[in-house]
Design an enzyme around this catalytic site. Structure first.
Site, PDB file in Angstrom:
ATOM      1  N   HIS A  60     -51.117  23.279 -27.150  1.00 37.33           N
ATOM      2  CA  HIS A  60     -51.770  24.448 -27.745  1.00 37.33           C
ATOM      3  C   HIS A  60     -53.270  24.206 -27.787  1.00 37.33           C
ATOM      4  O   HIS A  60     -53.723  23.250 -28.399  1.00 37.33           O
ATOM      5  CB  HIS A  60     -51.188  24.633 -29.158  1.00 37.33           C
ATOM      6  CG  HIS A  60     -51.501  25.943 -29.776  1.00 37.33           C
ATOM      7  ND1 HIS A  60     -51.930  26.044 -31.074  1.00 37.33           N
ATOM      8  CD2 HIS A  60     -51.441  27.199 -29.283  1.00 37.33           C
ATOM      9  CE1 HIS A  60     -52.119  27.328 -31.344  1.00 37.33           C
ATOM     10  NE2 HIS A  60     -51.823  28.040 -30.284  1.00 37.33           N
ATOM     11  N   ASP A  64     -53.511  29.037 -34.561  1.00 35.12           N
ATOM     12  CA  ASP A  64     -52.958  30.365 -34.821  1.00 35.12           C
ATOM     13  C   ASP A  64     -53.190  30.711 -36.284  1.00 35.12           C
ATOM     14  O   ASP A  64     -52.622  30.074 -37.174  1.00 35.12           O
ATOM     15  CB  ASP A  64     -51.453  30.378 -34.518  1.00 35.12           C
ATOM     16  CG  ASP A  64     -51.171  30.172 -33.039  1.00 35.12           C
ATOM     17  OD1 ASP A  64     -52.076  30.405 -32.223  1.00 35.12           O
ATOM     18  OD2 ASP A  64     -50.030  29.792 -32.718  1.00 35.12           O
ATOM     19  N   HIS A 143     -50.210  36.709 -35.645  1.00 33.90           N
ATOM     20  CA  HIS A 143     -51.334  35.783 -35.852  1.00 33.90           C
ATOM     21  C   HIS A 143     -52.414  36.028 -34.815  1.00 33.90           C
ATOM     22  O   HIS A 143     -52.177  36.640 -33.775  1.00 33.90           O
ATOM     23  CB  HIS A 143     -50.843  34.334 -35.750  1.00 33.90           C
ATOM     24  CG  HIS A 143     -50.328  33.967 -34.389  1.00 33.90           C
ATOM     25  ND1 HIS A 143     -49.024  34.178 -34.015  1.00 33.90           N
ATOM     26  CD2 HIS A 143     -50.950  33.422 -33.309  1.00 33.90           C
ATOM     27  CE1 HIS A 143     -48.851  33.765 -32.761  1.00 33.90           C
ATOM     28  NE2 HIS A 143     -50.013  33.302 -32.307  1.00 33.90           N
ATOM     29  N   HIS A 145     -54.543  34.074 -32.138  1.00 31.73           N
ATOM     30  CA  HIS A 145     -54.715  32.815 -31.405  1.00 31.73           C
ATOM     31  C   HIS A 145     -56.218  32.649 -31.185  1.00 31.73           C
ATOM     32  O   HIS A 145     -56.859  33.502 -30.567  1.00 31.73           O
ATOM     33  CB  HIS A 145     -53.968  32.871 -30.071  1.00 31.73           C
ATOM     34  CG  HIS A 145     -54.229  31.681 -29.205  1.00 31.73           C
ATOM     35  ND1 HIS A 145     -53.540  30.503 -29.356  1.00 31.73           N
ATOM     36  CD2 HIS A 145     -55.133  31.481 -28.218  1.00 31.73           C
ATOM     37  CE1 HIS A 145     -54.005  29.622 -28.470  1.00 31.73           C
ATOM     38  NE2 HIS A 145     -54.978  30.193 -27.774  1.00 31.73           N
TER      39      HIS A 145
HETATM   40 ZN   LIG Z   1     -51.809  30.142 -30.265  1.00 27.99          ZN
END
Ligand SMILES: [Zn+2]
Length: 161
Positions: A60, A64, A143, A145
């Site tokens: 990732h 988030d 959410h 990102h």
């Molecule tokens: Zn993310």
């Protein structure tokens, strides 16, 4: 006389770009405004911390930030919008280029309120939290990102917020 005018015309945009970066009240805002501390996504489908594992040995590249669909997303610093479009993974997303070779990325937006080529001031709403791209699945909490890249390399956004 004409030459001075021409000179000013050339200098003015450069001056504006430089001064915009000094107008920022804080070095970095949180892209989603919380009453208290920010909240990082953690659900059955994954966790939203930086460098957490993803499918296919990917990691990732951002964080988030939890937010209800429709929550305003703001530019963390002033800069130039270099992308405001959509793809399969990020859904609707915005990319802003800032001074110091810093780029910020805002993904899974529901709406985009800016366009490519715009200069955007710190704190300006650029879009809203959504569930677009690979955040569409029911098990994933809505959410934002959010990524920070310096010289093209993903940084932990928490070091900036
Ligand atoms: Zn993310």
């Amino acid at each position: 006389m004409k030459k001075i005018f021409l000179f000013l015309l050339l200098i003015l945009p450069i001056y504006l770009i430089i001064s915009i970066s000094f107008l920022d009240k804080k070095p970095f805002l949180c892209p989603v405004q919380y009453k208290g501390d920010f909240i990082i996504r953690s659900d059955s489908r994954g966790d939203g911390t930086f460098a957490s594992p993803r499918n296919g040995r990917r990691v990732h590249k951002g964080i988030d930030l939890l937010g209800a669909v429709g929550t305003p997303v703001v530019a963390v610093r002033s800069g130039k919008v270099i992308a405001a479009r959509s793809n399969n993974g990020m859904g609707k997303y915005v990319v802003i280029s800032h001074s110091g070779d810093v780029v910020t990325i805002y993904g899974h937006l529901q709406q985009i309120y800016t366009k490519e080529g715009d200069f955007i001031m710190q704190g300006t709403v650029l879009g809203s939290v959504g569930k677009t791209g690979n955040a569409r699945s029911n098990g994933i909490q809505p959410h934002l990102h959010f990524e920070v890249r310096k010289n093209g390399i993903a940084q932990d956004p928490l070091e900036y917020l």
